[in-house]
Design an enzyme around this catalytic site. Sequence first.
Site, PDB file in Angstrom:
ATOM      1  N   SER A  46      37.866  39.522  33.107  1.00 54.86           N
ATOM      2  CA  SER A  46      37.546  39.731  34.513  1.00 54.86           C
ATOM      3  C   SER A  46      36.168  40.370  34.577  1.00 54.86           C
ATOM      4  O   SER A  46      35.724  40.976  33.598  1.00 54.86           O
ATOM      5  CB  SER A  46      38.581  40.681  35.143  1.00 54.86           C
ATOM      6  OG  SER A  46      38.162  41.125  36.415  1.00 54.86           O
ATOM      7  N   TYR A  58      44.413  47.872  35.000  1.00 56.76           N
ATOM      8  CA  TYR A  58      43.767  46.560  35.041  1.00 56.76           C
ATOM      9  C   TYR A  58      42.385  46.574  34.378  1.00 56.76           C
ATOM     10  O   TYR A  58      42.117  45.788  33.468  1.00 56.76           O
ATOM     11  CB  TYR A  58      43.665  46.059  36.485  1.00 56.76           C
ATOM     12  CG  TYR A  58      43.178  44.636  36.577  1.00 56.76           C
ATOM     13  CD1 TYR A  58      44.032  43.582  36.288  1.00 56.76           C
ATOM     14  CD2 TYR A  58      41.872  44.346  36.929  1.00 56.76           C
ATOM     15  CE1 TYR A  58      43.585  42.263  36.343  1.00 56.76           C
ATOM     16  CE2 TYR A  58      41.416  43.043  36.996  1.00 56.76           C
ATOM     17  CZ  TYR A  58      42.275  42.000  36.701  1.00 56.76           C
ATOM     18  OH  TYR A  58      41.826  40.709  36.754  1.00 56.76           O
TER      19      TYR A  58
END
Length: 195
Positions: A46, A58
């Site tokens: 990401s 995350y």
Amino acid sequence: MAPNEWLTKEDFAKVIDVNLLGLIDVTLHMLPLVKKASGRVVNVSSVTGRIASVGGGYCPSKYRVEAFSDSLRRELHPFAVQVSIIEPGAFSTAIANPAIEDVQKVWNRTSSDTKESYGQPYFEKYLQIYQFIFGKTLSSNLCMVTDCMEHALTSCYPRARYSAGWDAKLVYIPSSYLPSSVTDFAIGYILNKPA
């Protein structure tokens, strides 16, 4: 995804188990076959693997996917195995809808001392930002991500990194090259100050 202080170790572990340890487990099990075929490894990270914008597991999991993939690329180069990383920006996926509800749940279970130190206005602003990000800015054009994957798998000369999405190319990746003080200011400016 919430401020780190609002979370528990278990919150981090759930995300890291899936996003990082699951990826590592699958990769390590497939490596003998990939090496034998001089194949390719394409891992999805990401843009938050370059610049952390929120707390929780995350971003750390995506940073570690980047590090794992970089070291794997260097280790497997002598075996003619190509390793690429896909770094998508914000896309409309299954993670987006529950994210807003999760922030509310995390806030509800946060200790009263922590709630008091942040204050209700901070939480409300945080929730507004989440609703804006997950409601208005997500791209639904997943072809930008799958096109990167296709290129990484089929190109004669795959890249080490692929960025997908306007926010990745125009905001996150350029910001990752700025001094930390600049990105800290920009992210801090978006959030209001705690109580």
